[in-house]
Design a protein around this motif. Sequence first.
Motif, mmCIF file in Angstrom:
data_model
loop_
_atom_site.group_PDB
_atom_site.id
_atom_site.type_symbol
_atom_site.label_atom_id
_atom_site.label_comp_id
_atom_site.label_asym_id
_atom_site.label_seq_id
_atom_site.Cartn_x
_atom_site.Cartn_y
_atom_site.Cartn_z
ATOM 1 N N ASN A 2 0.754 3.504 12.787
ATOM 2 C CA ASN A 2 0.173 3.463 11.448
ATOM 3 C C ASN A 2 1.141 4.026 10.414
ATOM 4 N N LEU A 3 1.177 3.415 9.264
ATOM 5 C CA LEU A 3 1.966 3.970 8.168
ATOM 6 C C LEU A 3 1.044 4.783 7.270
ATOM 7 N N HIS A 4 1.622 5.745 6.572
ATOM 8 C CA HIS A 4 0.870 6.448 5.547
ATOM 9 C C HIS A 4 0.725 5.540 4.322
ATOM 10 N N GLU A 5 -0.272 5.885 3.496
ATOM 11 C CA GLU A 5 -0.476 5.113 2.275
ATOM 12 C C GLU A 5 0.798 5.062 1.418
ATOM 13 N N TYR A 6 1.467 6.206 1.267
ATOM 14 C CA TYR A 6 2.641 6.210 0.380
ATOM 15 C C TYR A 6 3.755 5.325 0.929
ATOM 16 N N GLN A 7 3.848 5.208 2.255
ATOM 17 C CA GLN A 7 4.856 4.340 2.859
ATOM 18 C C GLN A 7 4.462 2.867 2.685
ATOM 19 N N ALA A 8 3.184 2.590 2.898
ATOM 20 C CA ALA A 8 2.687 1.224 2.762
ATOM 21 C C ALA A 8 2.806 0.763 1.308
ATOM 22 N N LYS A 13 5.256 -2.567 -2.939
ATOM 23 C CA LYS A 13 6.027 -2.583 -4.176
ATOM 24 C C LYS A 13 7.294 -3.426 -3.996
ATOM 25 N N GLU A 14 7.972 -3.212 -2.864
ATOM 26 C CA GLU A 14 9.178 -4.004 -2.558
ATOM 27 C C GLU A 14 8.874 -5.493 -2.550
ATOM 28 N N ALA A 15 7.668 -5.834 -2.109
ATOM 29 C CA ALA A 15 7.276 -7.248 -2.046
ATOM 30 C C ALA A 15 6.879 -7.781 -3.423
ATOM 31 N N GLY A 16 6.839 -6.897 -4.421
ATOM 32 C CA GLY A 16 6.554 -7.327 -5.790
ATOM 33 C C GLY A 16 5.137 -7.048 -6.272
ATOM 34 N N ILE A 17 4.317 -6.433 -5.441
ATOM 35 C CA ILE A 17 2.918 -6.178 -5.814
ATOM 36 C C ILE A 17 2.849 -5.022 -6.819
ATOM 37 N N PRO A 18 2.065 -5.178 -7.907
ATOM 38 C CA PRO A 18 1.930 -4.059 -8.838
ATOM 39 C C PRO A 18 1.184 -2.881 -8.201
ATOM 40 N N VAL A 19 1.877 -1.772 -8.129
ATOM 41 C CA VAL A 19 1.332 -0.542 -7.534
ATOM 42 C C VAL A 19 1.679 0.578 -8.511
#
Length: 379
Positions: A2-8, A13-19
């Motif tokens: 599992n990744l943490h929220e901040y890692q996910a 963000k890298e994929a371009g999603i507004p976060v």
Amino acid sequence: MNLHEYQARALLKEAGIPVPDGDVASTPDEVERIARAIGTGVVVKAQVHTGGRGKAGGVKLAADPGEARAVAEQILGMTIKSLTVEKVLVAPAVDIASESYVGIIVDRESQRPVLMVSPEGGVDIEEVAATTPEKIFKSTIDPRFGLLAHQATAAAFRLYPDIKQVRQAAVILQQLYAAFIDAGASLAEINPLITDDTGNVVALDAKIAVDDNELDRKPDIADLRDVSAEAASEVAAREAGLSFIQLEGNVACCVNGAGLAMATMDLVKFYGGDPANFLDIGGSSNPDKVVTALEIISADSNVKSILFNIFGGITRCDDVANGIVTATKQLAFDLPIVIRLTGTNEELAVEILEGAGFSALTDMDEAVQKAVQLAQEAA
Ligand code: GDP
Ligand code: MN
């Protein structure tokens, strides 16, 4: 893994999603500093590998850096579903107009990734699935083509009546699919995907689970593992090359091979018992693995009896026997051990065990019944 929220969030963000921006912290001091740098109200969020943090008090808004610090003091160190909070994410607080759910999982039935969206976001999606399944829209993805634009748009129409938001969400869904594939994920989820006070669609939470079998191919993702957030027994087992699954019962099952593990657990259930775990020492011949296995088992206070079920092929029964003898000398524990071994060097193993005061069985039914009975007597 599992990744943490901040890692996910970083992957989305890298994929371009507004976060929304944000940073991770492990002390109230750092939280205050980050909140000051952000300059507006913030949200402080516990970073633990579980959902439902909001309900548990692990997500709190703060109007200024001083309040952020106070809130961080409450959240850092708290326990959520038996996990201790070591880190928090600090991000600008967003005004929420609507919350929806979007996620992609690997679906066993269709053997494909499936996109799921629901306008009922921000809450447990399992609950929505149980009470109002008609509010979840599913779309199967053909991995040869990826999530097609028309599929993403059709799903986005289930979320928003506004065409501008539909377009934004459709792009986000395709970006989510790209992030899902890039990470080797078995699950990638945004809950809630929100619309903010300006009408824009933004990801406010992120959850990614990665298939462990992908990690060798994806070293950057493997580096994200946070050992401090995982159960000590699981970390020890992984480092020793043991497959270990924690379960709820009280009969520890130490076996070699996944098939034998399944058969052993079935038989434990059949004779009225409940497995505490399954621990697969694998196909190698290494007494050290047995010592580690017994260390892990003896650390679990639910365990009332230990069952060894070994089918010696490449694994040599005498090695397992030596491991048991060494481990029980090294570790002071008084749990009853039932040993069933058969196969390679079986006679030698029995000799070693009997020399050390153990008895060894060759019949699987008999061994399982005995282990279940001993656990029941001790419980
Ligand atoms: P989870 O409970 O573990 O899934 O954590 P979430 O990140 O989804 O947060 C839970 C809830 O907190 C969300 O559904 C939102 O309602 C709320 N929340 C999170 N961040 C913000 C924020 O920036 N502003 C506001 N107003 N609410 C937030
Ligand atoms: Mn959430």
